[in-house]
Design a protein around this motif. Structure first.
Motif, PDB file in Angstrom:
ATOM      1  N   GLU A  72      18.356  18.247 -14.005  1.00 16.12           N
ATOM      2  CA  GLU A  72      19.496  17.463 -13.542  1.00 16.12           C
ATOM      3  C   GLU A  72      19.185  16.785 -12.214  1.00 16.12           C
ATOM      4  OE1 GLU A  72      23.940  18.882 -13.179  1.00 16.12           O
ATOM      5  OE2 GLU A  72      22.866  19.338 -11.303  1.00 16.12           O
ATOM      6  N   ALA A  75      16.718  13.918 -12.599  1.00 16.11           N
ATOM      7  CA  ALA A  75      17.397  12.784 -13.234  1.00 16.11           C
ATOM      8  C   ALA A  75      18.255  12.033 -12.225  1.00 16.11           C
ATOM      9  CB  ALA A  75      18.247  13.279 -14.404  1.00 16.11           C
ATOM     10  N   GLY A  84      24.661  12.201 -18.103  1.00 12.11           N
ATOM     11  CA  GLY A  84      23.800  11.679 -19.148  1.00 12.11           C
ATOM     12  C   GLY A  84      23.924  10.186 -19.338  1.00 12.11           C
ATOM     13  N   PHE A 118      18.884  10.233 -19.466  1.00 12.04           N
ATOM     14  CA  PHE A 118      19.172  11.660 -19.272  1.00 12.04           C
ATOM     15  C   PHE A 118      20.014  12.131 -20.447  1.00 12.04           C
ATOM     16  CE2 PHE A 118      21.441  14.913 -16.293  1.00 12.04           C
ATOM     17  CZ  PHE A 118      20.704  15.942 -16.851  1.00 12.04           C
ATOM     18  N   ARG A 120      21.764  15.405 -21.977  1.00 13.45           N
ATOM     19  CA  ARG A 120      22.127  16.804 -21.782  1.00 13.45           C
ATOM     20  C   ARG A 120      23.174  17.188 -22.817  1.00 13.45           C
ATOM     21  NH1 ARG A 120      24.070  17.518 -15.805  1.00 13.45           N
ATOM     22  NH2 ARG A 120      23.802  19.670 -16.518  1.00 13.45           N
ATOM     23  N   TYR A 165      12.323  10.197 -19.120  1.00 12.35           N
ATOM     24  CA  TYR A 165      13.314  10.833 -19.991  1.00 12.35           C
ATOM     25  C   TYR A 165      13.515  12.271 -19.522  1.00 12.35           C
ATOM     26  CZ  TYR A 165      12.643   6.890 -23.153  1.00 12.35           C
ATOM     27  OH  TYR A 165      12.582   5.623 -23.696  1.00 12.35           O
ATOM     28  N   CYS A 166      14.733  12.590 -19.120  1.00 13.89           N
ATOM     29  CA  CYS A 166      15.092  13.944 -18.711  1.00 13.89           C
ATOM     30  C   CYS A 166      15.982  14.544 -19.788  1.00 13.89           C
ATOM     31  CB  CYS A 166      15.808  13.919 -17.369  1.00 13.89           C
ATOM     32  SG  CYS A 166      14.785  13.312 -16.003  1.00 13.89           S
ATOM     33  N   ASP A 168      17.956  18.027 -21.272  1.00 14.16           N
ATOM     34  CA  ASP A 168      18.426  19.385 -20.986  1.00 14.16           C
ATOM     35  C   ASP A 168      18.879  20.044 -22.287  1.00 14.16           C
ATOM     36  OD1 ASP A 168      19.306  21.692 -19.794  1.00 14.16           O
ATOM     37  OD2 ASP A 168      21.151  20.824 -18.996  1.00 14.16           O
TER      38      ASP A 168
END
Length: 253
Positions: A72, A75, A84, A118, A120, A165-166, A168
């Protein structure tokens, strides 16, 4: 945790990573014991920094180990919404993020992509609402799909460009076969010059060849091979003999 070769003469000039390094800035309360700096993995990041690998980096560990907090924060430091979405998305329902992103400095490659995404699992529902209120040409009505179908559609429509690109825990909505498809997507992203930082509980995802795996826990962060992960060892033992684990939580067996 430095990447070899980066410090050689002219090394940075040949380095095409979008984010080379994550480190503490001058505002970081290093050693203060203030949360989230009190989390061992976060403390290690603030003290030592972290060189991000090209391609895919996985963070693996128990709940509360700090892996999602780290993803997080990276990101948000990159400029992505805490709930996100892609670069430029600014929807927000309830602020729950930590201050860690305010304490970080990202060292970026000159000319590197500024685009990112992001994903998540816990906030995708609100992201779909945001997309319906701000429709794009390629967007379906995500709320009319199953949870897993909507995730796969996000992969198809958003995971197609070089960028950061993150992710979760993206496996939360995905079946076995869909996780296999995600592995293929991550491989293609890395081959196309993207960087991926992913927190996950999935032994299937972290088996991606060539990925860097950091095991997160009371020790902080440590590099690990897939077969040595506690996660993989527990799943192997459980699938071999489920009652080895279930007898501790079932009173009538």
């Amino acid at each position: 945790m430095a990447e070899t070769g980066a410090g050689t003469p002219g090394g940075w000039a040949r380095d095409h990573r979008i984010v080379r390094r994550v480190a503490a800035n001058d505002h970081a309360p290093t050693g203060s014991g203030e949360w989230p700096a009190s989390v061992p993995a976060v403390d290690q990041l603030l003290r030592e920094g972290l060189d991000l690998a090209p391609g895919v980096t996985f963070l693996v560990g128990e709940n509360g180990s700090g892996k999602s907090t780290l993803v997080e924060a990276v990101a948000m430091a990159f400029g992505l919404s805490p709930e996100g979405g892609s670069t430029g998305a600014r929807h927000s329902t309830r602020s729950t993020e930590s201050d860690l992103w305010r304490w970080l400095r990202l060292d970026r490659s000159l000319g590197g992509s500024r685009w990112g995404f992001f994903l998540r699992a816990e906030s995708m529902h609100s992201f779909y609402t945001y997309l319906e209120e701000n429709p794009g040409k390629r967007d379906p009505r995500f709320h009319e799909m199953s949870h897993g179908e909507s995730f796969l559609e996000v992969l198809r429509t958003r995971f197609d460009s070089p960028g950061l690109y993150c992710l979760d825990e993206p496996e939360a909505a995905l079946s076995f076969s869909a996780q296999i498809a995600l592995v293929g997507t991550l491989h293609d992203l890395a081959a196309g010059g993207a960087q991926v930082l992913c927190a996950t509980h999935s032994p299937l995802l972290v088996a991606l060849p060539g990925a860097r795996i950091l095991e997160v826990g009371p020790w902080g962060m440590r590099e690990a091979a897939w077969e040595d992960l506690e996660l993989v060892q527990h799943w192997r033992r459980y699938l071999d003999a489920p009652m080895r684990y279930l007898r501790h939580v079932l009173d009538d067996v």
